[in-house]
Design a protein around this motif. Structure first.
Motif, mmCIF file in Angstrom:
data_model
loop_
_atom_site.group_PDB
_atom_site.id
_atom_site.type_symbol
_atom_site.label_atom_id
_atom_site.label_comp_id
_atom_site.label_asym_id
_atom_site.label_seq_id
_atom_site.Cartn_x
_atom_site.Cartn_y
_atom_site.Cartn_z
ATOM 1 N N PHE A 461 -4.014 13.710 -10.723
ATOM 2 C CA PHE A 461 -2.738 15.059 -11.302
ATOM 3 C C PHE A 461 -3.416 16.124 -10.600
ATOM 4 O O PHE A 461 -4.919 15.585 -9.670
ATOM 5 N N ASP A 462 -2.927 17.093 -9.757
ATOM 6 C CA ASP A 462 -3.892 17.921 -8.891
ATOM 7 C C ASP A 462 -4.582 19.226 -9.816
ATOM 8 O O ASP A 462 -4.688 20.313 -10.252
ATOM 9 N N GLY A 463 -5.400 18.305 -10.630
ATOM 10 C CA GLY A 463 -6.711 19.318 -11.083
ATOM 11 C C GLY A 463 -8.001 19.162 -11.529
ATOM 12 O O GLY A 463 -8.582 18.511 -9.929
ATOM 13 N N SER A 464 -9.101 19.082 -11.854
ATOM 14 C CA SER A 464 -10.544 19.063 -11.882
ATOM 15 C C SER A 464 -10.711 17.236 -12.100
ATOM 16 O O SER A 464 -10.183 16.981 -12.690
ATOM 17 N N ILE A 465 -11.878 16.538 -11.226
ATOM 18 C CA ILE A 465 -12.570 15.752 -11.816
ATOM 19 C C ILE A 465 -12.321 15.288 -13.487
ATOM 20 O O ILE A 465 -11.280 14.758 -13.492
ATOM 21 N N ILE A 504 -11.722 20.572 -7.934
ATOM 22 C CA ILE A 504 -10.404 20.427 -7.667
ATOM 23 C C ILE A 504 -9.366 19.217 -7.056
ATOM 24 O O ILE A 504 -10.426 19.018 -5.730
ATOM 25 N N VAL A 505 -8.857 18.593 -7.386
ATOM 26 C CA VAL A 505 -8.909 16.462 -6.477
ATOM 27 C C VAL A 505 -7.953 17.337 -5.425
ATOM 28 O O VAL A 505 -7.241 16.567 -4.788
ATOM 29 N N GLY A 506 -6.815 18.135 -5.907
ATOM 30 C CA GLY A 506 -5.584 18.328 -4.857
ATOM 31 C C GLY A 506 -4.320 17.497 -4.885
ATOM 32 O O GLY A 506 -4.378 16.319 -6.315
ATOM 33 N N GLU A 507 -3.217 17.704 -4.663
ATOM 34 C CA GLU A 507 -2.667 17.041 -5.199
ATOM 35 C C GLU A 507 -1.734 15.515 -5.169
ATOM 36 O O GLU A 507 -2.627 14.970 -3.568
ATOM 37 N N ARG A 508 -1.967 14.647 -6.231
ATOM 38 C CA ARG A 508 -2.291 12.923 -6.547
ATOM 39 C C ARG A 508 -3.717 12.925 -5.233
ATOM 40 O O ARG A 508 -3.841 11.423 -5.047
ATOM 41 N N GLY A 509 -4.469 13.748 -6.077
ATOM 42 C CA GLY A 509 -5.780 13.257 -5.249
ATOM 43 C C GLY A 509 -6.592 13.454 -3.929
ATOM 44 O O GLY A 509 -7.340 12.168 -3.490
ATOM 45 N N VAL A 510 -5.512 14.533 -3.169
ATOM 46 C CA VAL A 510 -5.553 13.729 -1.855
ATOM 47 C C VAL A 510 -6.747 14.930 -0.759
ATOM 48 O O VAL A 510 -7.099 14.379 0.634
ATOM 49 N N LYS A 511 -7.952 15.453 -1.704
ATOM 50 C CA LYS A 511 -9.167 15.643 -1.123
ATOM 51 C C LYS A 511 -10.378 14.963 -1.289
ATOM 52 O O LYS A 511 -11.391 14.900 -1.192
#
Length: 629
Positions: A461-465, A504-511
């Motif tokens: 999810f677009d949230g934190s680790i 924050i990992v970004g949408e679908r963990g894109v980062k």
């Protein structure tokens, strides 16, 4: 707790299903247009209105006061013209009283209009929010099969857009509709009192227009319904395009996607144009009718004034009351369109709310106790589509604490077996038993809370680790959280970020990289402490060193738990207690690595071919070629 809440596993078996096929245009033509069944909708409408009955009654009362106050100006116009401004016998002393009365009426209108907006418009928005919550919750409880058959964008449109129109049922739309009718009736009574002949003549023309309106609404209603469907399809495709932007750019397909989206937009434009044509025809018809009415009143009223049966004040007052009567009728065109849109949206919402939640099956009454972990497939057959079986009489047993690996070519049925273990689907025939309990009879909430799933495509999810790992067990302690992170080697990269676990990992963990996303997914499963663990290529995105370290953590996690592994990299499953070789929906071989390798069959073929390929990848061109005799 399962790490796959709300679906997601449905994508895993996409290769095993025959594609639905067809473009958005083709799919749209498969479903015939139909009008909302207002009779069938009535229970839903009543359910919406009943709890807000007092609110609507108060709104109706305010609207009645507002409309009666609006009649003061035309009513006093006769006195103003015939008495105050009379050329023969003026009464100027009445002017302040008329002004005070008209001004007071305008104040009353302003207050009631403000109160209506505050009372009903806000209630309508609260209803929209409530319905969105209900629809989203219901959609989240539907089966994975429903997600397989419906685009994400379409479901988003159902949740966000289709409920918008209901504000016109509880908001100002319905009240304005009733208020318009009330005004028309009061004005009609006054006009009859003034002149029955002129009024009935005018009313016959207006009545004909109302008849035309009724016919027009029958034509417009399905157009609005179709527009929402097209809009959902276009939104769905756009959502997919934005989500797959790297694939699109990788294949230089920007123009193709723009073309596909353009076709959808063109369909939407065609629908809008059609509705605009009909509404403009209605507008033109209303203007024509207004002209006819004005001409009739001028003719009949003019003769009445000339014959001294009417005064000038009578004529002026009659015209103002006539405008007040006719205006709401023409406003009904707009309000009727809004109500039509509301009915169409409510109809589509009713369709999705009528879908049976996956846990509502009357057979699913048994609460799953704490799982020991004995899993058995007994002559299981399964088909996603009728007459297109995917599994053919699968039977096997996985004992508590053992590791079962599923291998085979793509589309052989491995992911379908996993899907049945997760109870995302039920067998067409046969049984899937856990500790001797048929999963078809189990309350899914009590079962899936004891599952852990790690997929090859790690969804984040677009949230934190921290939020992504804690998703499987929100009440976990900091110690448990950090243990899962260390075991899955998340700490190695997370603690190097400036924000640490709050990054924050970004949408679908894109980062994050593919390997980092997979480590998070493994940590999420570790934290859940599941009784049955499912690993679908859980370490495929990791380098050899990271895989070796995480495999040690996974081995620790597997102790005492029944584990199912799907692996294409066969070197990772040598220690599995049993290996099932699945081909074309059947188990063709079973045993451990040594037994199957010695057998020299399909597993031996897959294993040696894969190792030969891996070795050849590191050879110089021609180095591994055979020398011709």
């Amino acid at each position: 707790m399962s790490t796959m809440r709300g679906g997601g596993m449905g994508l895993a078996h996409s290769a095993e299903r025959s594609p639905r096929g067809g473009s958005a245009r083709a799919r749209a033509t498969e479903v015939p247009k139909r009008k909302p069944n207002l009779k069938a909708l009535w229970p839903e409408i009543k359910a919406l209105i009943a709890p807000r009955k007092g609110l609507l009654v108060a709104g109706m009362a305010l609207m009645a006061v507002n409309r009666v106050a609006g009649l003061v100006l035309p009513y006093t116009s006769k006195t103003l013209l015939d008495k105050v401004l009379s050329p023969t016998n003026p009464h100027p002393e009445l002017l302040p009283k008329i002004i005070a009365l008209v001004f007071s009426a305008m104040i009353v209108q302003a207050i009631t209009s403000f109160s209506l907006t505050q009372l009903l418009s806000k209630a309508g928005q609260r209803l929209i929010a409530e319905m969105r919550r209900q629809v989203q919750r219901h959609v989240g409880l539907l089966s994975v099969a429903y997600y397989d058959e419906n685009r994400t964008g379409t479901l988003v449109a159902r949740i966000m857009s289709d409920v918008e129109g209901v504000r016109n049922l509880v908001g100002t739309g319905l009240v304005e509709f009733v208020g318009g009718l009330l005004t028309a009736v009061l004005a009609f009574v006054y006009l009859l009192h003034r002149s029955a002949l002129v009024t009935l003549t005018v009313f016959s023309v207006v009545g004909l227009f109302v008849f035309v309106l009724q016919y027009a609404f029958k034509k417009i209603r399905p157009i609005f319904r179709e527009r929402a469907k097209i809009n959902a399809e276009v939104t769905g495709r756009l959502t997919e395009s934005l989500g797959g932007v790297r694939v699109i750019k990788g294949y230089h397909a920007e123009e193709r996607e723009a073309s596909v989206f353009g076709v959808g937009v063109e369909r939407l434009l065609t629908n809008v144009m059609k509705s605009l044509t009909l509404t403009s025809v209605l507008g033109s018809a209303s203007t024509t009718v207004l002209g006819m009415v004005s001409a009739l009143v001028m003719w009949l009223g003019g003769h009445a004034v000339l014959s001294h049966s009417w005064t000038v004040g009578d004529y002026f007052s009659y015209n103002m009351f006539l405008a007040i009567m006719v205006m709401p009728i023409f406003q009904i065109v707009n309000i009727g369109t809004q109500l039509t849109e509301a009915f169409a949206g409510l109809d589509r919402t009713r369709e999705i709310m009528a879908e049976l939640e996956e846990n509502q099956d009357p057979k699913r009454k048994l609460k799953m106790p704490s799982i020991e972990g004995n899993v058995r497939f007994d002559k299981v057959e399964f088909a996603y589509e009728t007459d297109k079986p995917v599994l053919h009489g699968i039977s096997f047993e996985a004992e508590q604490g053992t590791v079962t690996a599923l291998v085979g070519s793509s589309g052989s049925g491995k992911s379908t077996v996993i899907s049945l273990i997760c109870a995302f689907h039920s067998p067409t025939s046969g049984q899937v038993l856990v500790d001797g309990i048929d999963l078809a009879s189990v309350d899914l909430n009590t079962y899936r809370s004891q599952l852990g799933v790690v997929l090859q495509d790690s969804f984040l999810f677009d949230g934190s680790i921290r939020e992504n790992i804690m998703f499987s067990r929100p009440d976990a302690t900091e110690e448990q959280f950090l243990f899962a992170c260390r075991t899955a080697r998340v700490d190695e990269f997370a603690e190097r970020f400036p924000d640490g676990y709050d990054t924050i990992v970004g949408e679908r963990g894109v980062k994050l990289s593919g390997g980092q996303r997979q480590r998070l997914s493994i940590a999420r499963a570790l934290l859940a402490q599941p009784r049955i663990l499912i690993l679908d290529e859980a370490t495929s995105s990791l380098d050899s060193e990271s895989e070796a370290m995480i495999q040690a953590g996974l081995n620790q996690l597997m102790v005492g738990r029944t584990t199912f592994v799907i692996a294409h990299r066969l070197s990772t499953i040598r220690r599995a207690d049993q290996i099932l070789v699945v081909e074309q929906g059947k188990i063709v071989e079973r045993g451990n690595h040594a037994e199957l390798f010695a057998l020299g069959g399909r597993y031996y073929d897959l294993y040696t071919r894969q190792h030969g390929l891996e070795e050849n990848l590191f050879l110089a061109p021609g180095e591994g070629d055979e020398v011709p005799a």
